[in-house]
Design a protein around this motif. Structure first.
Motif, PDB file in Angstrom:
ATOM      1  N   SER A 153     -11.074 -22.389 -73.442  1.00 40.65           N
ATOM      2  CA  SER A 153     -11.602 -23.029 -74.658  1.00 40.65           C
ATOM      3  C   SER A 153     -10.465 -23.495 -75.557  1.00 40.65           C
ATOM      4  CB  SER A 153     -12.526 -22.070 -75.396  1.00 40.65           C
ATOM      5  OG  SER A 153     -11.820 -21.000 -75.993  1.00 40.65           O
ATOM      6  N   ALA A 174      -9.263 -26.586 -74.020  1.00 38.31           N
ATOM      7  CA  ALA A 174     -10.287 -27.632 -74.101  1.00 38.31           C
ATOM      8  C   ALA A 174     -10.256 -28.358 -75.445  1.00 38.31           C
ATOM      9  CB  ALA A 174     -11.672 -27.019 -73.861  1.00 38.31           C
ATOM     10  N   MET A 175      -9.861 -27.648 -76.500  1.00 38.61           N
ATOM     11  CA  MET A 175      -9.856 -28.275 -77.824  1.00 38.61           C
ATOM     12  C   MET A 175      -8.878 -29.461 -77.841  1.00 38.61           C
ATOM     13  SD  MET A 175     -11.511 -27.963 -80.640  1.00 38.61           S
ATOM     14  CE  MET A 175     -12.075 -26.287 -81.004  1.00 38.61           C
ATOM     15  N   ALA A 176      -7.694 -29.252 -77.240  1.00 36.33           N
ATOM     16  CA  ALA A 176      -6.734 -30.351 -77.163  1.00 36.33           C
ATOM     17  C   ALA A 176      -7.170 -31.375 -76.115  1.00 36.33           C
ATOM     18  CB  ALA A 176      -5.345 -29.809 -76.823  1.00 36.33           C
ATOM     19  N   GLN A 225     -10.123 -32.306 -75.316  1.00 37.21           N
ATOM     20  CA  GLN A 225     -11.141 -33.181 -75.910  1.00 37.21           C
ATOM     21  C   GLN A 225     -10.478 -34.304 -76.718  1.00 37.21           C
ATOM     22  OE1 GLN A 225     -14.472 -34.073 -75.618  1.00 37.21           O
ATOM     23  NE2 GLN A 225     -15.194 -32.112 -76.375  1.00 37.21           N
ATOM     24  N   ARG A 226      -9.460 -33.901 -77.450  1.00 33.54           N
ATOM     25  CA  ARG A 226      -8.747 -34.854 -78.305  1.00 33.54           C
ATOM     26  C   ARG A 226      -8.000 -35.891 -77.441  1.00 33.54           C
ATOM     27  NH1 ARG A 226      -9.729 -36.416 -83.414  1.00 33.54           N
ATOM     28  NH2 ARG A 226      -8.030 -37.851 -83.711  1.00 33.54           N
ATOM     29  N   HIS A 262     -10.518 -38.363 -76.109  1.00 31.68           N
ATOM     30  CA  HIS A 262     -10.984 -39.215 -77.207  1.00 31.68           C
ATOM     31  C   HIS A 262      -9.933 -40.275 -77.543  1.00 31.68           C
ATOM     32  CE1 HIS A 262     -12.859 -40.259 -81.055  1.00 31.68           C
ATOM     33  NE2 HIS A 262     -11.669 -40.143 -81.604  1.00 31.68           N
ATOM     34  N   ILE A 321     -17.212 -25.168 -67.882  1.00 29.62           N
ATOM     35  CA  ILE A 321     -16.742 -23.854 -68.354  1.00 29.62           C
ATOM     36  C   ILE A 321     -16.607 -23.913 -69.872  1.00 29.62           C
ATOM     37  CG2 ILE A 321     -14.864 -22.184 -68.283  1.00 29.62           C
ATOM     38  CD1 ILE A 321     -16.526 -22.290 -65.725  1.00 29.62           C
ATOM     39  N   ALA A 322     -15.726 -24.760 -70.328  1.00 26.23           N
ATOM     40  CA  ALA A 322     -15.583 -25.009 -71.766  1.00 26.23           C
ATOM     41  C   ALA A 322     -15.397 -26.514 -71.873  1.00 26.23           C
ATOM     42  CB  ALA A 322     -14.403 -24.254 -72.348  1.00 26.23           C
ATOM     43  N   GLU A 323     -16.501 -27.187 -72.099  1.00 28.86           N
ATOM     44  CA  GLU A 323     -16.541 -28.643 -72.081  1.00 28.86           C
ATOM     45  C   GLU A 323     -15.477 -29.192 -73.034  1.00 28.86           C
ATOM     46  OE1 GLU A 323     -20.642 -29.568 -72.397  1.00 28.86           O
ATOM     47  OE2 GLU A 323     -20.265 -31.697 -72.644  1.00 28.86           O
ATOM     48  N   PHE A 346      -3.601 -25.616 -83.196  1.00 26.82           N
ATOM     49  CA  PHE A 346      -4.576 -26.662 -83.509  1.00 26.82           C
ATOM     50  C   PHE A 346      -4.270 -27.368 -84.816  1.00 26.82           C
ATOM     51  CE2 PHE A 346      -7.565 -23.402 -81.484  1.00 26.82           C
ATOM     52  CZ  PHE A 346      -7.378 -23.917 -80.226  1.00 26.82           C
ATOM     53  N   ASP A 355      -1.150 -34.268 -83.324  1.00 28.75           N
ATOM     54  CA  ASP A 355      -2.421 -34.925 -83.036  1.00 28.75           C
ATOM     55  C   ASP A 355      -3.149 -34.315 -81.839  1.00 28.75           C
ATOM     56  OD1 ASP A 355      -0.886 -35.739 -80.944  1.00 28.75           O
ATOM     57  OD2 ASP A 355      -0.971 -37.878 -81.407  1.00 28.75           O
ATOM     58  N   LEU A 356      -2.654 -33.209 -81.304  1.00 28.34           N
ATOM     59  CA  LEU A 356      -3.302 -32.478 -80.211  1.00 28.34           C
ATOM     60  C   LEU A 356      -3.401 -33.273 -78.907  1.00 28.34           C
ATOM     61  CD1 LEU A 356      -6.258 -30.378 -81.703  1.00 28.34           C
ATOM     62  CD2 LEU A 356      -3.829 -29.841 -81.559  1.00 28.34           C
ATOM     63  N   TYR A 361     -12.605 -32.825 -85.937  1.00 28.80           N
ATOM     64  CA  TYR A 361     -11.372 -33.380 -85.380  1.00 28.80           C
ATOM     65  C   TYR A 361     -11.362 -33.238 -83.864  1.00 28.80           C
ATOM     66  CZ  TYR A 361      -6.476 -34.607 -84.912  1.00 28.80           C
ATOM     67  OH  TYR A 361      -5.312 -35.247 -84.563  1.00 28.80           O
ATOM     68  N   SER A 362     -11.860 -32.111 -83.392  1.00 26.14           N
ATOM     69  CA  SER A 362     -12.076 -31.932 -81.958  1.00 26.14           C
ATOM     70  C   SER A 362     -13.131 -30.846 -81.811  1.00 26.14           C
ATOM     71  CB  SER A 362     -10.789 -31.550 -81.231  1.00 26.14           C
ATOM     72  OG  SER A 362     -10.983 -31.611 -79.828  1.00 26.14           O
ATOM     73  N   VAL A 420     -15.215 -28.048 -78.689  1.00 27.14           N
ATOM     74  CA  VAL A 420     -15.375 -27.522 -77.343  1.00 27.14           C
ATOM     75  C   VAL A 420     -16.817 -27.062 -77.229  1.00 27.14           C
ATOM     76  CG1 VAL A 420     -14.646 -25.706 -75.741  1.00 27.14           C
ATOM     77  CG2 VAL A 420     -12.970 -26.741 -77.281  1.00 27.14           C
ATOM     78  N   VAL A 421     -17.438 -27.317 -76.067  1.00 28.56           N
ATOM     79  CA  VAL A 421     -18.758 -26.746 -75.824  1.00 28.56           C
ATOM     80  C   VAL A 421     -18.587 -25.577 -74.867  1.00 28.56           C
ATOM     81  CG1 VAL A 421     -21.093 -27.133 -74.969  1.00 28.56           C
ATOM     82  CG2 VAL A 421     -19.887 -28.948 -76.200  1.00 28.56           C
ATOM     83  N   HIS A 439     -19.217 -20.926 -70.353  1.00 29.85           N
ATOM     84  CA  HIS A 439     -18.999 -19.776 -69.483  1.00 29.85           C
ATOM     85  C   HIS A 439     -17.671 -19.139 -69.847  1.00 29.85           C
ATOM     86  CE1 HIS A 439     -19.402 -17.433 -65.778  1.00 29.85           C
ATOM     87  NE2 HIS A 439     -18.107 -17.552 -65.677  1.00 29.85           N
ATOM     88  N   ILE A 461     -16.430 -36.072 -82.030  1.00 24.45           N
ATOM     89  CA  ILE A 461     -15.239 -36.260 -82.851  1.00 24.45           C
ATOM     90  C   ILE A 461     -15.538 -37.308 -83.919  1.00 24.45           C
ATOM     91  CG2 ILE A 461     -12.903 -37.259 -82.816  1.00 24.45           C
ATOM     92  CD1 ILE A 461     -12.450 -35.796 -80.155  1.00 24.45           C
TER      93      ILE A 461
END
Lengths: 127, 402, 325
Positions: B153, B156-158, B160-161, B164, B208-210, B262, B266-267, C256-257, C259-260, C263, C300
């Motif tokens: 997770s 995943a946060m980075a 996602q960025r 995007h 897992i962690a989208e 985080f 800019d991740l 800003y970002s 996570v879903v 699991h 986002i």
């Protein structure tokens, strides 16, 4: 997804508000679901959740897990220990069978005094 | 000195500043704050500023990580950080670590520190009981109550960025998994030997962690891996051709955290990897085009893409295409996604095998291998090369600075 | 009564005679399937399934029975046979009723505007059973529910008509629910592993959590160089100053970002759920939850607004309500 897989549990605080709101939303005006005194006269320590609310919560538990595209096909539940205000019900589920896109889940909702609900739900989960 | 001879460290470095907090029975402030105050005091005594510092050393027992002291003390990037174990036995060794770094040019200004509330907090003599949460725990504590609980997770946060910013879909991560599993499929030592995957398999694997899917995440492994290091001269007398350490570097970025950075930049990249890359290219005299094999730390696929970009193999946002086209032999043992997750030490071994010519998936003529370590944390990297004296090379590349 | 089996046999035979007879005939739903009732249902159940809202909304399938309920109105559809059966049970002391089983099959979704009709049959009446509630009889009905004349679902329903076993307890013997000793607050009873992880509070960040307790989200501000910082630390990364004060966040921010989380499952979090990295209007970022927005609708750039939510008796967290446009 396979038989034996477990769904994450869902904990539902059984508030007086939930019991009454569920009863009214299901148009069930039986006094035992909103008025403590008649409930006591019928041998219950307090008001208790009606079966339609339990049914709705079980359905929600399944569709919360499988997502908005999941289609409920069958929900069969049996009630046991009643849900009284102040209790907490924890819904758990185990995948019993996967047949193509049809998934059968065994659901148990346990509260502080026992199993409030046991049942099976068949849901179609588009691939 | 070594156990058998005089060393080359003596007389190479000096202590130029000392500083401390007051000594009390109850400091009234956190251990992190004490560490920061002591570091400031020592820098002031030395006539230096936080901006001059590029190395930090402490005890493994210290509750204030080097990166967190740096973050709270106004210190930026670090090219050297180290810890010594064994309680009070570490004291002089922190200075030895600093001297090693200074003598070799790995760092210019190294601060050694130790700070604790030994008297008012947990007393060593009183057994284990409640103690104030450490700075390390507090850093992670910003994420846990909200359910951001797993390494996947945090990555995943980075990730996602990244998607995007460059207008990509999670399928962009699949190329790394496919390449890793291709090599693992022909590596009998790999857990996923004989089990290659396709992009479609990746896309079909569960979340897992989208935006990370199962096949973006490395397996977990039981196992061990060890390495032996000697001088190049000594290595030449031993059975195998040496894998020369042409460059080795550590890196921590400004406002670095462990997996939860985080709050900076800019991740979409890995600033700590950029610190490592700068040093490796400078010290080795090599450039991305000179590298024959890349062993890039791959606990999660997105960070492989960001590493390729930070090292300059391709432009930002172009790594998915770079990997898809296999422009660089990558993780030829199968990586941690395919062979085993051993915190990257198996990757160092694979780099050695490529240089020896004994890899199961040999890259013909491989002489220069880039190896990286865990990403999203203060990290490290190596450039390993064949021994220039050990082979007849016809190379037009730049000279190696050994 | 247990000493009079033959009496029960005769009574049971009378009850059994009702099996196969209609319980409700040509029932008509009091309202067509409609959005307000769907919304009230979803609110009560806490059901945020997007399938139940919007232009293509369907009714929650588990509402099937609700469309047939009479509420406080008369029940002209109920048959004389069913009234007689329930009357027999009432007169024999089995005046209390509780529903025990519900089996529903859904053949096609119900949508706003669907006109509901239904018929019901008495499927079975059990022999006398001893239950915790008291002795009684299980009565099972099966209802076919139609929408626009087309079979949409079936509903098998079992009730227990029983004679309450215990007299209601004397009120003064009952525990006073206002007495804290007797209060069963579910939040008090959560096992530690079922609660959210605690914030990690130490002297460097205690001020933040004290602010949260007052429903203020506080950002540190370096008094040396004015730089805002989050997370909380004792010194400034820009200038190294250890002097700081705080500013209260306005509460406005954007995702800003995010996570879903799918699991692994954790006891206190029900995957999938979204965790956001929120960029506050002041420019610093904070990890938090995006609430009021389905997990798969978080994006986002989505504007969000601060609110404070209590998760158990100890834990209040700053979370962010999605502002949908």
């Amino acid at each position: 997804m396979n038989a034996g897989d477990r769904l994450p549990p869902l904990e539902i605080p059984i508030t007086r508000t939930l019991i009454v709101a569920g009863a009214i939303a299901s148009r069930d005006y039986q006094d035992v679901h909103h008025d403590p005194e008649p409930a006591r006269q019928k041998g219950s320590p307090d008001i208790f959740m009606n079966i339609l609310t339990t049914n709705g919560l079980v359905g929600r538990y399944i569709t919360d897990h499988f997502g908005p595209r999941a289609e409920l096909r069958r929900v069969a539940i049996r009630l046991g220990a009643p849900n009284h205000p102040g209790d907490t019900m924890v819904l758990t589920g185990t995948v019993e069978e996967v047949d193509g896109d049809l998934v059968t889940v065994r659901v148990v909702g346990a509260n502080g005094i026992g199993k409030h609900v046991t049942g099976t739900v068949t849901v179609r989960v588009p691939g | 000195m070594s156990l058998r001879g005089r060393d080359g460290l003596g007389g190479r470095a000096a202590i130029t500043g000392i500083g401390a907090t007051e000594f009390s029975k109850d400091s009234g402030r956190s251990e992190l704050r004490l560490a920061v105050e002591a570091v400031h005091a020592a820098l002031a005594d030395a006539g230096l500023t936080p901006a001059d510092v590029d190395g930090m050393v402490t005890f493994t027992m210290d509750t204030s990580p080097e990166i967190t002291v740096a973050q709270a003390a106004g210190i930026g990037e670090l090219s050297f950080f180290s810890r010594i174990h064994y309680g009070g036995g570490a004291a002089c060794a922190t200075v030895q670590q600093a001297a090693l770094a200074i003598a070799t040019g790995v760092a210019d200004v190294v601060v050694c520190y130790r700070a604790f509330n030994e008297r008012s907090g947990r007393r060593f003599g009183s057994g284990v009981r409640h103690r104030e949460p450490s700075a390390e725990g507090a850093a992670l504590g910003w994420a846990l109550p909200f359910g951001l609980l797993t390494p996947a997770s945090w990555v995943a946060m980075a990730a996602q960025r990244y998607l995007h910013t460059y207008g990509l879909t999670p399928e962009a991560f699949g190329h790394v998994a496919v390449v890793d599993r291709k090599y693992a499929a022909t590596n009998p030592a790999a857990y996923f030997h004989g089990r290659p995957i396709t992009l479609a398999d990746h896309a079909a694997s569960r979340w897992i962690a989208e935006p990370l899917r199962l096949l973006d995440c490395c397996q977990e492994t039981d196992g061990g891996q060890a390495l032996v290091v000697t001088s190049v001269e000594r290595a030449r007398d031993l059975p195998h051709p040496p894998a020369v350490i042409a460059a080795a570097a550590q890196g921590a970025g400004r406002a670095q955290e462990q997996m939860t950075s985080f709050y900076r930049d800019d991740l979409t990249g890995l600033p700590e990897t950029a610190v490592v890359a700068r040093q490796l290219w400078r010290t080795s005299g090599l450039a991305p085009a000179d590298i024959d094999v890349g062993i890039l730390y791959d606990h999660f696929t997105p960070f492989v893409l960001m590493q390729l970009e930070e090292f300059g193999f391709c432009a930002p946002g172009e790594a998915p295409d770079f990997v898809a086209k296999e422009r660089l032999p990558l993780n030829t043992h199968g990586g941690q996604l395919g062979e085993a997750y051993l915190h990257g030490m198996n990757g160092v071994a694979e780099a050695v095998r490529q240089i020896r010519g004994t890899a199961v998936n040999p890259v013909p003529g491989a002489e220069r291998v880039l190896v990286t370590a865990g990403t999203g944390v203060p990290t490290s990297g190596l450039v390993l090369t064949a021994d220039p004296q050990g082979r007849t090379r016809s190379t037009t590349g730049p000279p190696l600075h050994l | 009564m247990n000493g009079e089996p033959e009496v029960h046999e005769e009574f049971e035979a009378r009850l059994k005679a009702y099996e196969g007879r209609p319980a409700a005939a040509t029932g008509v739903g009091r309202d067509p399937v409609n959005e307000p009732m769907i919304r009230h249902w979803c609110e009560a159940m806490g059901d945020t399934n997007p399938a139940y809202t919007g232009p293509n909304a369907i009714a929650p399938p588990t509402m099937l029975q609700a469309w047939t309920m009479a509420g406080l109105s008369r029940r002209p559809e109920r048959t004389a046979a069913y009234d007689e059966l329930l009357g027999l049970l009432d007169e024999s002391g089995h005046h209390a009723v509780v529903a025990t089983d519900c089996e529903q099959e859904y053949l096609r979704p119900l949508r706003p505007g669907d006109e509901i009709t239904f018929d019901s049959v008495i499927e079975s009446v059990s022999e006398r059973k001893t239950t915790k509630l008291g002795p009684g009889y299980f009565v099972t009905t099966r209802t076919d529910i139609r929408a626009g004349g087309e079979l949409a679902g079936t509903h098998r329903f079992r009730i227990l008509k029983y004679a309450p076993a215990r007299r209601p307890k004397d009120p003064k013997d009952r525990k006073d629910p206002k007495d804290p000793k007797n209060r069963k607050d579910p939040k008090d009873r959560k096992a530690p592993e079922e609660r959210r992880p605690r914030p990690v509070v130490n002297r460097d960040n205690a001020g933040f959590w004290e602010g949260v307790a007052r429903h203020e989200l506080l950002i540190q501000r370096c008094t040396g160089c004015g730089t805002l910082r989050f997370p909380w630390l004792p010194g400034c990364n820009s200038c190294g100053s250890l002097e700081w004060d705080t500013v209260e966040a306005s509460g406005e921010g954007t995702v800003y970002s995010y996570v879903v989380m799918h699991h692994p499952p954790f006891p206190t979090f029900a995957p999938p759920y979204a965790v956001g990295l929120i960029e506050l209007a002041e420019g610093v970022r904070i990890i938090s939850n995006v609430v009021g927005v389905p997990y798969d609708k978080v994006r986002i750039g989505m504007p969000v607004r601060l609110e404070f939510r209590r998760y158990d008796e100890e834990l209040v967290l700053p979370v962010f309500q999605g502002v949908t446009r």
